[in-house]
Design a protein around this motif. Structure first.
Motif, short mmCIF file in Angstrom:
data_model
loop_
_atom_site.label_atom_id
_atom_site.label_comp_id
_atom_site.label_asym_id
_atom_site.label_seq_id
_atom_site.Cartn_x
_atom_site.Cartn_y
_atom_site.Cartn_z
N ALA A 167 -3.44 3.18 -9.95
CA ALA A 167 -4.70 2.20 -10.50
C ALA A 167 -5.96 2.86 -10.31
CB ALA A 167 -4.51 0.86 -10.42
N ASN A 196 -13.14 -2.83 -5.57
CA ASN A 196 -11.94 -2.77 -5.90
C ASN A 196 -11.13 -2.18 -4.68
OD1 ASN A 196 -12.55 -0.03 -5.51
ND2 ASN A 196 -11.43 0.38 -7.51
N ASN A 208 0.90 1.79 -5.92
CA ASN A 208 0.51 1.63 -7.41
C ASN A 208 -0.95 1.55 -7.23
OD1 ASN A 208 3.12 1.29 -8.23
ND2 ASN A 208 3.18 -1.06 -7.75
N TRP A 209 -1.66 1.02 -6.21
CA TRP A 209 -3.09 1.06 -6.08
C TRP A 209 -3.77 2.41 -6.52
CZ3 TRP A 209 -5.92 3.39 -1.97
CH2 TRP A 209 -5.14 3.87 -0.97
N HIS A 234 -8.49 -2.80 -1.27
CA HIS A 234 -7.50 -3.42 -0.80
C HIS A 234 -7.92 -3.28 0.82
CE1 HIS A 234 -4.85 -3.79 -4.06
NE2 HIS A 234 -5.21 -2.53 -4.26
N SER A 242 -8.49 7.65 -6.08
CA SER A 242 -8.43 6.69 -4.75
C SER A 242 -9.19 7.18 -3.63
CB SER A 242 -7.10 5.96 -4.80
OG SER A 242 -6.74 5.44 -5.83
N LEU A 284 0.59 -1.25 -0.01
CA LEU A 284 -0.02 -0.08 -0.07
C LEU A 284 0.94 1.26 -0.08
CD1 LEU A 284 -2.78 -1.14 2.52
CD2 LEU A 284 -2.83 -0.92 0.13
N GLU A 300 -7.65 2.58 -7.40
CA GLU A 300 -8.25 1.61 -6.38
C GLU A 300 -8.54 2.08 -5.14
OE1 GLU A 300 -6.36 -2.45 -8.77
OE2 GLU A 300 -5.65 -1.48 -6.97
N ASN A 301 -9.22 1.51 -4.23
CA ASN A 301 -9.64 1.88 -3.01
C ASN A 301 -8.97 1.22 -1.75
OD1 ASN A 301 -11.10 3.99 -4.10
ND2 ASN A 301 -12.85 2.45 -4.01
N CYS A 302 -9.08 1.53 -0.79
CA CYS A 302 -8.50 0.80 0.38
C CYS A 302 -9.47 1.14 1.59
CB CYS A 302 -7.04 1.32 0.84
SG CYS A 302 -6.31 0.55 2.21
#
Length: 246
Positions: A98, A226, A94-95, A228, A194, A90, A100-102
């Motif tokens: 891209a 999507n 890179n997320w 993490h 993100s 994390l 993406e979420n967390c």
């Protein structure tokens, strides 16, 4: 004769880091042994460092991180189930690239907010825009902004930030106004930016928290599928620290 005109020119051009380095080198007897190329390389290196430091300071001011948390200070030894490999992934960000979420999930006191701020700090180092806010406070701010006509500008600014950190997700059920604002934020950001959320509640309970099935489906579809997931457990680190101090 050369020193003052050169310094003036460097400052006029906005090359402040080079100006400081030039003054230091000019007063350093050992610098006389440097070649012209070495002088130039040192000046450029100082300018790069100065600009990077200023850029990071600006990013951090704009991020408004709750904690002064840096990746180097992360405690991987505490018994809270922190997956080191996942967290280091994390931190690489890179997320975020891209879009993406967390979600960082766990009981009170295990360091969710601190870890979120550490991720935010690293994102600032990587020259990404970051904003930290507590979700209850953000909902209140958006309600006020709607009342005085600032809502469009505020939503636009939330849509642009590379990483939006929503702390304290799920402290209280969402009313209709909160659901609407939250869906609009996530809709604007989905696939483009993100979002990181922290919550004491497991994801399985978020549907009921949102309160309306239609909104719940739409919100969770844009946030969770999507995302993490960093799941923590264990005793409050604050209580452990108080015990250790005693």
């Amino acid at each position: 004769m050369l020193k003052h005109p050169t310094l003036d020119q460097l400052n006029q051009l906005g090359l402040t880091g080079m100006a400081h380095a030039f003054a230091d080198l000019d007063g350093n007897g050992e610098a006389a042994s440097l070649s012209h190329a070495e002088w130039l390389a040192l000046l450029l290196d100082h300018e790069t460092t100065w600009r990077n430091d200023r850029r990071l300071a600006l990013r951090l001011r704009q991020a408004k991180l709750r904690h002064h948390a840096v990746p180097e200070d992360v405690d991987y030894r505490s018994t809270r189930g922190l997956d080191r490999r996942l967290f280091e992934m994390l931190l690489k960000g890179n997320w975020i690239g891209a879009h993406e979420n967390c979600a960082i999930i766990g009981p009170a006191g295990v360091g969710k907010s601190w870890l979120a701020c550490a991720i935010g700090h690293q994102a600032c180092r990587d020259n990404r825009s970051v904003l930290y806010t507590r979700l209850p406070r953000l909902i209140d701010e958006l309600s006020l902004a709607k009342g005085d006509g600032r809502i469009a500008a505020r939503m636009k600014s939330l849509a642009r930030v590379d990483l939006l950190i929503l702390d304290d997700w799920g402290l209280e059920p969402l009313d209709g106004n909160a659901r609407h604002h939250l869906l609009e934020i996530l809709e604007d950001r989905y696939g483009r930016r993100s979002t990181l959320v922290t919550s004491q509640l497991p994801i399985a309970r978020w549907f009921d928290l949102i309160g309306d099935p239609t909104y719940a489906d739409a919100i969770l579809d844009r946030l969770v599928h999507n995302a993490h997931r960093l799941e923590l457990d264990g005793e409050s680190m604050r209580r452990l620290a108080q015990r250790a101090a005693a």
